[in-house]
Design a protein around this motif. Structure first.
Motif, PDB file in Angstrom:
ATOM      1  N   GLY A 157      84.780  -7.461  67.084  1.00 39.61           N
ATOM      2  CA  GLY A 157      85.348  -7.635  68.146  1.00 39.61           C
ATOM      3  C   GLY A 157      84.540  -7.050  69.171  1.00 39.61           C
ATOM      4  O   GLY A 157      84.786  -5.708  69.050  1.00 39.61           O
ATOM      5  N   LEU A 158      83.802  -7.207  70.208  1.00 36.26           N
ATOM      6  CA  LEU A 158      83.503  -6.493  71.336  1.00 36.26           C
ATOM      7  C   LEU A 158      84.294  -6.502  72.679  1.00 36.26           C
ATOM      8  O   LEU A 158      84.492  -7.877  72.845  1.00 36.26           O
ATOM      9  N   ARG A 159      84.599  -5.518  73.151  1.00 34.05           N
ATOM     10  CA  ARG A 159      85.311  -5.240  74.168  1.00 34.05           C
ATOM     11  C   ARG A 159      84.536  -5.376  75.612  1.00 34.05           C
ATOM     12  O   ARG A 159      83.749  -4.572  75.610  1.00 34.05           O
ATOM     13  N   THR A 160      84.715  -6.456  76.447  1.00 38.95           N
ATOM     14  CA  THR A 160      83.865  -6.362  77.801  1.00 38.95           C
ATOM     15  C   THR A 160      84.624  -5.534  78.960  1.00 38.95           C
ATOM     16  O   THR A 160      84.013  -4.731  79.366  1.00 38.95           O
ATOM     17  N   ARG A 170      86.141   4.428  81.472  1.00 35.80           N
ATOM     18  CA  ARG A 170      85.125   3.869  81.082  1.00 35.80           C
ATOM     19  C   ARG A 170      83.857   4.464  81.097  1.00 35.80           C
ATOM     20  O   ARG A 170      83.271   4.463  80.124  1.00 35.80           O
ATOM     21  N   LEU A 171      83.621   5.661  81.774  1.00 42.18           N
ATOM     22  CA  LEU A 171      82.734   6.435  81.630  1.00 42.18           C
ATOM     23  C   LEU A 171      82.887   7.259  80.400  1.00 42.18           C
ATOM     24  O   LEU A 171      81.760   7.567  79.798  1.00 42.18           O
ATOM     25  N   GLY A 172      83.994   7.734  80.220  1.00 45.53           N
ATOM     26  CA  GLY A 172      84.206   8.578  78.638  1.00 45.53           C
ATOM     27  C   GLY A 172      83.657   7.632  77.729  1.00 45.53           C
ATOM     28  O   GLY A 172      82.973   8.043  76.802  1.00 45.53           O
ATOM     29  N   SER A 173      84.098   6.405  77.836  1.00 38.99           N
ATOM     30  CA  SER A 173      83.727   5.438  76.625  1.00 38.99           C
ATOM     31  C   SER A 173      82.008   5.468  76.515  1.00 38.99           C
ATOM     32  O   SER A 173      81.453   5.232  75.290  1.00 38.99           O
ATOM     33  N   LYS A 174      81.443   5.389  77.551  1.00 39.81           N
ATOM     34  CA  LYS A 174      80.125   5.174  77.751  1.00 39.81           C
ATOM     35  C   LYS A 174      79.441   6.333  77.060  1.00 39.81           C
ATOM     36  O   LYS A 174      78.535   6.011  76.297  1.00 39.81           O
TER      37      LYS A 174
END
Ligand code: UDP
Ligand code: MG
Length: 213
Positions: free
Chosen positions: A140-143, A153-157
Motif C-alpha cells: 500500500g502506497l500512501r499518497t 511531510r518534509l520529514g518523510s520525504k
C-alpha cells in the motif's frame, strides 16, 4: 445432513470447498488501541465476508497500558478460531510486534495492517486480486495523510531519500506497512535474525514479485 445443508453431497461439497479455500491472516500490531480494536475487527469482517477466503485476525499487543489486551480477549472469546492474540511482555515497538505476528500467522498470505484504521480495510480486496494474479508482495502506497502537516511531510520525504542512498533497499516514497505478503515471503522473512529492524525494508530486500497500490 438433510436438515443441515440440503443433502449429504451438498454438505460434502461445501466442506471440501471450505477446506480448499486459501487462508488470509490479518496481523494487527496494537499499542494502546482499546478504542479501535472492535471497530477495526468489524471493518475487516465486513470486507472478508465479501471475499471467499478462510481468514483470521492475529492481534499483537505491544505492551499497551490501556485495556487493549482485555478487548482482544473478549473478541477472541466471542470469535473463536477467528481472532487470536499475542501479548508481548512490554512495549517493543511496532517492528517487533509485527514480527511476532508474522512468526505466528497461519495464512497462505498475511496482511499487515495498523489498528487505528489509517489503513482502509476495503483495499484488502485489491491486495487479494493482485495476489491471485501472481504478486508475492502487494504494498500500500500512501499518497497523502489527512491532517498531516508540512513538517511531517518534509520529514518523510527526507527519510525516504536517505534510506534509498544509505541502504541497498528500495523503499518507495509513501510506502506503508499496509501490505499483503505471500507465505513464501513470510517463510523467507522468518530467517532474519536482526533485532533492530524495519520490517518493510527487510521484506523489500528479500526480492520476490512486488506490486504497489
Ligand atoms: N504500534 C505498536 N507499537 C508501538 C507503536 C505503535 O504496535 O510502540 C502500533 C499501533 O497501535 C498501530 C501501528 O503500530 O497499530 C502504527 O502506529 P501509529 O498509528 O502510532 O503510527 P503512524 O500512524 O504514525 O505510522
Ligand atoms: Mg497511525
Amino acid at each position: 445432513f438433510d436438515h443441515g445443508c440440503g443433502g449429504l453431497w451438498v454438505c460434502l461439497a461445501r466442506s471440501v470447498s471450505f477446506l480448499c479455500m486459501k487462508r488470509l491472516t490479518i496481523v494487527i500490531p496494537a499499542f494502546n488501541e482499546e478504542r479501535n480494536l472492535v471497530a477495526v475487527f468489524e471493518a475487516v469482517q465486513k470486507v472478508m465476508s465479501e471475499l471467499s477466503y478462510a481468514w483470521d485476525v492475529m492481534f499483537v499487543d505491544d505492551g499497551s497500558r490501556d485495556r487493549s489486551v482485555a478487548v482482544m480477549k473478549e473478541l477472541a472469546a466471542k470469535e473463536p478460531g477467528r481472532v487470536g492474540y499475542i501479548e508481548l511482555s512490554r512495549n517493543f515497538g511496532k517492528e517487533v510486534a509485527t514480527t511476532a505476528g508474522l512468526l505466528h500467522a497461519k495464512g497462505d498470505a498475511v496482511i499487515l495492517m495498523d489498528a487505528d484504521l489509517q489503513h482502509p480495510p476495503e483495499i484488502i480486496k485489491q491486495f487479494a486480486k493482485k495476489w491471485e494474479e501472481g504478486a508475492d508482495i502487494v504494498i500500500g502506497l500512501r499518497t497523502r495523510n489527512q491532517g498531516e502537516g508540512i513538517v511531517r511531510r518534509l520529514g518523510s520525504k527526507v527519510y525516504y531519500q536517505l534510506m534509498r542512498r544509505m541502504s541497498e533497499t528500495e523503499l518507495q516514497p509513501g510506502e506503508t506497512d499496509f501490505r499483503l505478503i505471500d507465505r513464501d515471503v513470510v517463510e523467507a522473512f522468518k530467517r532474519f535474525t536482526e533485532h533492530n529492524r524495519l520490517t518493510r525494508a527487510l521484506l523489500n530486500w528479500l526480492g520476490f514479485k512486488k506490486v504497489y497500490i
